[in-house]
Design a protein around this motif. Structure first.
Motif, PDB file in Angstrom:
ATOM      1  N   SER A 155       0.871  -1.118  -0.185  1.00 24.47           N
ATOM      2  CA  SER A 155       0.169  -0.150  -0.152  1.00 24.47           C
ATOM      3  C   SER A 155       0.959   1.505   0.035  1.00 24.47           C
ATOM      4  O   SER A 155       2.165   1.255   0.498  1.00 24.47           O
ATOM      5  CB  SER A 155      -0.993   0.045   1.302  1.00 24.47           C
ATOM      6  N   LYS A 156       0.184   2.476  -0.234  1.00 22.60           N
ATOM      7  CA  LYS A 156       0.877   3.729  -0.463  1.00 22.60           C
ATOM      8  C   LYS A 156       1.531   4.160   1.056  1.00 22.60           C
ATOM      9  O   LYS A 156       2.599   4.459   1.113  1.00 22.60           O
ATOM     10  CB  LYS A 156       0.139   4.793  -1.124  1.00 22.60           C
ATOM     11  N   VAL A 157       0.751   3.815   2.106  1.00 25.34           N
ATOM     12  CA  VAL A 157       1.097   3.954   3.291  1.00 25.34           C
ATOM     13  C   VAL A 157       2.272   3.211   3.626  1.00 25.34           C
ATOM     14  O   VAL A 157       3.115   4.041   4.295  1.00 25.34           O
ATOM     15  CB  VAL A 157      -0.075   3.890   4.315  1.00 25.34           C
ATOM     16  N   MET A 158       2.197   1.918   3.480  1.00 23.84           N
ATOM     17  CA  MET A 158       3.580   1.190   3.735  1.00 23.84           C
ATOM     18  C   MET A 158       4.730   1.305   3.101  1.00 23.84           C
ATOM     19  O   MET A 158       5.682   1.655   3.375  1.00 23.84           O
ATOM     20  CB  MET A 158       3.052  -0.484   3.562  1.00 23.84           C
ATOM     21  N   LYS A 159       4.704   1.823   1.835  1.00 18.19           N
ATOM     22  CA  LYS A 159       5.604   2.277   0.904  1.00 18.19           C
ATOM     23  C   LYS A 159       6.395   3.483   1.630  1.00 18.19           C
ATOM     24  O   LYS A 159       7.506   3.687   1.399  1.00 18.19           O
ATOM     25  CB  LYS A 159       4.939   2.623  -0.448  1.00 18.19           C
ATOM     26  N   THR A 160       5.343   4.572   1.946  1.00 18.26           N
ATOM     27  CA  THR A 160       5.865   5.578   2.644  1.00 18.26           C
ATOM     28  C   THR A 160       6.621   5.423   3.977  1.00 18.26           C
ATOM     29  O   THR A 160       7.787   5.971   3.869  1.00 18.26           O
ATOM     30  CB  THR A 160       4.547   6.383   3.238  1.00 18.26           C
ATOM     31  N   PHE A 161       6.336   4.395   4.512  1.00 23.72           N
ATOM     32  CA  PHE A 161       7.156   3.908   5.755  1.00 23.72           C
ATOM     33  C   PHE A 161       8.426   3.339   5.342  1.00 23.72           C
ATOM     34  O   PHE A 161       9.633   3.512   5.924  1.00 23.72           O
ATOM     35  CB  PHE A 161       6.314   3.104   6.479  1.00 23.72           C
ATOM     36  N   ALA A 162       8.409   2.520   4.339  1.00 25.49           N
ATOM     37  CA  ALA A 162       9.435   1.933   3.928  1.00 25.49           C
ATOM     38  C   ALA A 162      10.640   2.739   3.057  1.00 25.49           C
ATOM     39  O   ALA A 162      12.012   2.404   3.166  1.00 25.49           O
ATOM     40  CB  ALA A 162       9.278   0.581   2.825  1.00 25.49           C
ATOM     41  N   ASP A 163      10.006   3.634   2.384  1.00 28.19           N
ATOM     42  CA  ASP A 163      10.694   4.453   1.418  1.00 28.19           C
ATOM     43  C   ASP A 163      11.702   5.512   2.263  1.00 28.19           C
ATOM     44  O   ASP A 163      12.692   6.139   1.694  1.00 28.19           O
ATOM     45  CB  ASP A 163      10.113   5.104   0.263  1.00 28.19           C
ATOM     46  N   SER A 164      11.316   5.769   3.339  1.00 27.63           N
ATOM     47  CA  SER A 164      11.868   6.952   4.084  1.00 27.63           C
ATOM     48  C   SER A 164      12.062   6.704   5.729  1.00 27.63           C
ATOM     49  O   SER A 164      11.147   6.340   6.363  1.00 27.63           O
ATOM     50  CB  SER A 164      10.806   8.318   4.099  1.00 27.63           C
ATOM     51  N   LYS A 165      13.145   6.706   6.196  1.00 27.18           N
ATOM     52  CA  LYS A 165      13.648   6.599   7.427  1.00 27.18           C
ATOM     53  C   LYS A 165      12.547   7.435   8.215  1.00 27.18           C
ATOM     54  O   LYS A 165      12.372   8.782   7.999  1.00 27.18           O
ATOM     55  CB  LYS A 165      14.920   6.729   7.879  1.00 27.18           C
ATOM     56  N   TRP A 166      12.458   7.239   9.626  1.00 25.76           N
ATOM     57  CA  TRP A 166      11.733   8.051  10.634  1.00 25.76           C
ATOM     58  C   TRP A 166      12.439   9.520  10.653  1.00 25.76           C
ATOM     59  O   TRP A 166      13.548   9.515  11.020  1.00 25.76           O
ATOM     60  CB  TRP A 166      11.728   7.414  11.966  1.00 25.76           C
ATOM     61  N   PRO A 167      12.104  10.575  10.132  1.00 25.71           N
ATOM     62  CA  PRO A 167      12.857  11.640   9.940  1.00 25.71           C
ATOM     63  C   PRO A 167      12.862  12.738  11.244  1.00 25.71           C
ATOM     64  O   PRO A 167      13.394  13.782  10.924  1.00 25.71           O
ATOM     65  CB  PRO A 167      12.026  12.262   8.686  1.00 25.71           C
ATOM     66  N   PHE A 168      12.598  12.149  12.146  1.00 20.42           N
ATOM     67  CA  PHE A 168      12.379  13.314  13.298  1.00 20.42           C
ATOM     68  C   PHE A 168      13.200  12.867  14.486  1.00 20.42           C
ATOM     69  O   PHE A 168      13.354  11.636  14.725  1.00 20.42           O
ATOM     70  CB  PHE A 168      10.725  13.316  13.802  1.00 20.42           C
TER      71      PHE A 168
END
Length: 231
Positions: A155-168
């Motif tokens: 899903s787009k949500v899971m790809k968002t998590f997979a494609d970018s590390k926790w940025p904060f």
């Protein structure tokens, strides 16, 4: 306690309620899981209240104001608006169970809410998605709804998590259990390490829904809040 009750029960978690816990100055905002109602948070809210931690369970676009079924993007927009409606002096923790953890993480990521929260703690949350078989069980023995699509690994949500590390520079803490029959431990894993601001905590023996009511997981959660700082 039986496997079914530990992972799905009690059935009151899915019953509508006239009482939604709301605090004007919450220390914790609790986001409940897929197809559950605010009833699923009552033990959590009561226990945390006994420790001096005020909790809120806001409506994030729930079906008929009760059931958590909206797509993650929709629920995240409601959560963003709710956080920004609070006093600026408050930076509550977001605590999400199952789908609620996905909503919490996605909201912080998409709306850059690092200045509005103290951190994110998830319980039995599939940060890496769950496959079709696991999803069937996670979403109620085959009763699927729109939010279920966001929990699939592609899903787009899971790809968002997979494609970018926790940025904060903000704590992201995932608590998972080996006894969880709905969200496998591997699906709950987050990038752990001192430089990532992510922490993965694995415990033994608790079912999926026990994670929001058992003293072991609640004490671990409270310890995390105390260690990283109260709002």
């Amino acid at each position: 306690m039986g496997i079914f009750s530990a992972n799905f029960g009690p059935l009151t978690y899915f019953w509508p309620t006239a009482k939604r816990p709301i605090s004007a100055s919450p220390d914790v905002i609790f986001v409940n899981g897929y197809y559950t109602t605010p009833n699923s948070a009552h033990r959590f809210v009561e226990w945390m209240g006994g420790q001096g931690v005020a909790c809120s369970v806001p409506n994030l676009g729930s079906l008929l104001g009760q059931w958590q079924t909206a797509r993650v993007k929709t629920s995240a927009s409601y959560l963003n608006a709710h956080l920004k409606s609070l006093k600026k002096t408050r930076k509550p923790w977001l605590v999400g169970h199952s789908l609620g953890g996905v909503i919490s993480r996605y909201a912080v990521h998409e709306y850059h809410l690092q200045d509005y929260v103290s951190g994110v703690i998830t319980l039995g949350t599939p940060h890496r998605g769950v496959g079709a078989i696991g999803l069937t069980f996670l979403c109620g023995l085959g009763f699927l709804g729109p939010a279920a699509l966001d929990l699939l690994p592609g899903s787009k949500v899971m790809k968002t998590f997979a494609d970018s590390k926790w940025p904060f520079a903000l704590p992201l803490i995932s608590i998972a259990s080996t006894g969880d029959r709905l969200c496998p431990v591997d699906a709950s894993a987050v990038e752990d390490g001192p430089s990532s601001h992510c922490t993965f905590i694995k415990i033994d023996g608790l079912g999926h829904n026990e994670l929001v009511r058992d003293g072991r997981s609640l004490n671990i959660l409270l310890d995390c809040i105390s260690r990283f700082g109260r709002p």
